[in-house]
Design an enzyme around this catalytic site. Structure first.
Site, PDB file in Angstrom:
ATOM      1  N   ASP A  43       0.841  -1.204   0.000  1.00 16.05           N
ATOM      2  CA  ASP A  43       0.000   0.000   0.000  1.00 16.05           C
ATOM      3  C   ASP A  43       0.871   1.248   0.000  1.00 16.05           C
ATOM      4  OD1 ASP A  43      -2.624   1.404   2.123  1.00 16.05           O
ATOM      5  OD2 ASP A  43      -2.340   1.424  -0.055  1.00 16.05           O
TER       6      ASP A  43
ATOM      7  N   LYS B  71       2.990   3.179  -5.612  1.00 16.60           N
ATOM      8  CA  LYS B  71       2.458   2.108  -6.488  1.00 16.60           C
ATOM      9  C   LYS B  71       3.520   1.577  -7.435  1.00 16.60           C
ATOM     10  CE  LYS B  71      -0.724   3.293  -3.992  1.00 16.60           C
ATOM     11  NZ  LYS B  71      -0.718   2.589  -2.688  1.00 16.60           N
TER      12      LYS B  71
ATOM     13  N   ASP C 158      -3.279  -2.988  -2.540  1.00 17.42           N
ATOM     14  CA  ASP C 158      -4.289  -1.939  -2.646  1.00 17.42           C
ATOM     15  C   ASP C 158      -4.065  -1.146  -3.941  1.00 17.42           C
ATOM     16  OD1 ASP C 158      -5.259   1.010  -0.697  1.00 17.42           O
ATOM     17  OD2 ASP C 158      -6.413  -0.309  -2.013  1.00 17.42           O
ATOM     18  N   ASN C 159      -5.085  -0.430  -4.394  1.00 19.17           N
ATOM     19  CA  ASN C 159      -4.973   0.589  -5.444  1.00 19.17           C
ATOM     20  C   ASN C 159      -4.533   0.086  -6.815  1.00 19.17           C
ATOM     21  OD1 ASN C 159      -3.521   2.062  -2.718  1.00 19.17           O
ATOM     22  ND2 ASN C 159      -5.441   2.896  -3.524  1.00 19.17           N
TER      23      ASN C 159
ATOM     24  N   GLU D  64     -11.638   4.426  -1.301  1.00 14.56           N
ATOM     25  CA  GLU D  64     -11.912   4.748   0.111  1.00 14.56           C
ATOM     26  C   GLU D  64     -12.753   6.029   0.270  1.00 14.56           C
ATOM     27  OE1 GLU D  64      -8.888   3.805  -0.984  1.00 14.56           O
ATOM     28  OE2 GLU D  64      -7.313   5.158  -0.402  1.00 14.56           O
TER      29      GLU D  64
HETATM   30  O1  LIG Z   1       0.001   6.869  -2.783  1.00 17.03           O
HETATM   31  C1  LIG Z   1      -0.668   6.185  -2.045  1.00 17.03           C
HETATM   32  N1  LIG Z   1      -0.129   5.508  -1.026  1.00 17.03           N
HETATM   33  C2  LIG Z   1       1.311   5.618  -0.776  1.00 17.03           C
HETATM   34  C3  LIG Z   1       1.616   6.899   0.035  1.00 17.03           C
HETATM   35  C4  LIG Z   1       3.090   7.172   0.198  1.00 17.03           C
HETATM   36  C5  LIG Z   1       3.878   5.938   0.586  1.00 17.03           C
HETATM   37  C6  LIG Z   1       5.254   6.322   1.072  1.00 17.03           C
HETATM   38  N2  LIG Z   1       5.997   5.102   1.344  1.00 17.03           N
HETATM   39  C7  LIG Z   1       5.785   4.269   2.395  1.00 17.03           C
HETATM   40  C8  LIG Z   1       6.703   3.254   2.264  1.00 17.03           C
HETATM   41  N3  LIG Z   1       7.448   3.483   1.156  1.00 17.03           N
HETATM   42  C9  LIG Z   1       7.007   4.605   0.596  1.00 17.03           C
HETATM   43  C10 LIG Z   1      -2.158   6.154  -2.217  1.00 17.03           C
HETATM   44  C11 LIG Z   1      -2.760   7.168  -2.967  1.00 17.03           C
HETATM   45  C12 LIG Z   1      -4.149   7.185  -3.142  1.00 17.03           C
HETATM   46  C13 LIG Z   1      -4.775   8.265  -3.934  1.00 17.03           C
HETATM   47  C14 LIG Z   1      -5.490   7.979  -5.099  1.00 17.03           C
HETATM   48  C15 LIG Z   1      -6.098   8.999  -5.819  1.00 17.03           C
HETATM   49  C16 LIG Z   1      -5.967  10.317  -5.412  1.00 17.03           C
HETATM   50  F1  LIG Z   1      -6.546  11.318  -6.112  1.00 17.03           F
HETATM   51  C17 LIG Z   1      -5.243  10.607  -4.248  1.00 17.03           C
HETATM   52  C18 LIG Z   1      -4.647   9.595  -3.522  1.00 17.03           C
HETATM   53  C19 LIG Z   1      -4.961   6.200  -2.550  1.00 17.03           C
HETATM   54  C20 LIG Z   1      -4.353   5.183  -1.793  1.00 17.03           C
HETATM   55  O2  LIG Z   1      -5.098   4.192  -1.221  1.00 17.03           O
HETATM   56  C21 LIG Z   1      -2.962   5.135  -1.632  1.00 17.03           C
HETATM   57  O3  LIG Z   1      -2.432   4.097  -0.918  1.00 17.03           O
HETATM   58 MG   LIG Z   2      -3.900   2.590  -0.600  1.00 14.69          MG
END
Ligand SMILES: O=C(NCCCCCn1ccnc1)c1cc(-c2ccc(F)cc2)cc(O)c1O
Ligand SMILES: [Mg+2]
Length: 217
Positions: A141, A144, A169-170, A199
């Protein structure tokens, strides 16, 4: 305002959730995201599928990549058996700090370890530094584009065994095209796609992918 969305969410949880009660923390977080500010939690339909996987699999050792505020870490750990544990990786220090507070508020600090490092580094150290032999459950998660790099690292480290579950996820929004192609094309996994709502957005569709490892150990 000076505060971040994640800090405002934590404040709301501290003021409205029952301390030591994981269910209350999750319900309160969902309420915050529906009434105050959206946040990227693996919530509702996604969370229900995750709950079902944990109930069925009864994992001993779980790895989550992408802790954010700890919502899915609490969701996973609340169903773990007493000796089971979750290692969750968050590269963003601000997110990791909030997640540690959320985990503590839920009373799950003995089951969940939040690690503030890059996922690529920690996967190589799981055996030696984190005393992991095999991973029963992996939840992807984080960024991506990193799903494919990290699943290949996990395979390289021989951390999966027959029956291990990789839950992503996603896979539709934002999408993980390279990952889907890889995991669905691999003879080492049986994959299932679930069409779910994004979500907290009843008019947007996302997808999650459950892959069961059947390959060589
Ligand atoms: O980017 C996401 N998650 C990673 C965040 C940073 C991870 C950092 N990290 C941790 C460890 N190594 C690196 C994410 C984004 C969205 C989303 C979708 C559409 C939108 F318009 C706005 C947001 C929805 C999710 O469900 C997500 O999970
Ligand atoms: Mg997610």
């Amino acid at each position: 305002k000076g505060t971040t969305r994640e800090q405002r969410a934590l404040k709301y949880l501290k003021e409205h959730a029952r301390e030591g009660d994981p269910d209350s923390v999750l319900e309160t977080f969902d309420e915050f995201c529906r009434t105050q500010e959206w946040a990227m939690n693996a919530a509702e339909e996604k969370g229900d599928i995750l709950d079902e996987i944990v109930r069925e699999l009864r994992p001993t050792t779980c790895l989550e990549l992408g802790t954010y505020c700890g919502y899915s870490a609490v969701r996973i750990a609340r169903q773990l058996s007493p000796s089971a544990r979750l290692i969750t990786v968050e590269v963003n220090p601000d997110y990791a700090a909030v997640a540690r507070e959320v985990v503590k508020l839920a009373g799950l600090q003995d089951k969940i370890e939040v690690i503030n490092v890059d996922s690529g580094d920690v996967i190589r150290e799981l055996k030696d530094k984190y005393d992991v032999t095999k991973l029963d459950l992996v939840f992807l998660d984080h960024w991506k584009y990193l799903y494919i790099r990290d699943i290949k690292l996990i395979e390289e480290e021989k951390l999966l065994k027959k029956g291990s579950v990789v839950f992503a996820d996603n896979v539709i929004i934002p999408g993980a095209p390279g990952y889907l192609e890889y995991i669905r094309g691999s003879k080492n996994y049986n994959s299932t796609f679930y069409s779910v709502h994004f979500e907290y957005m009843d008019d947007m569709k996302d997808g999650v992918e459950k892959s069961v490892y059947i390959g060589d150990e």
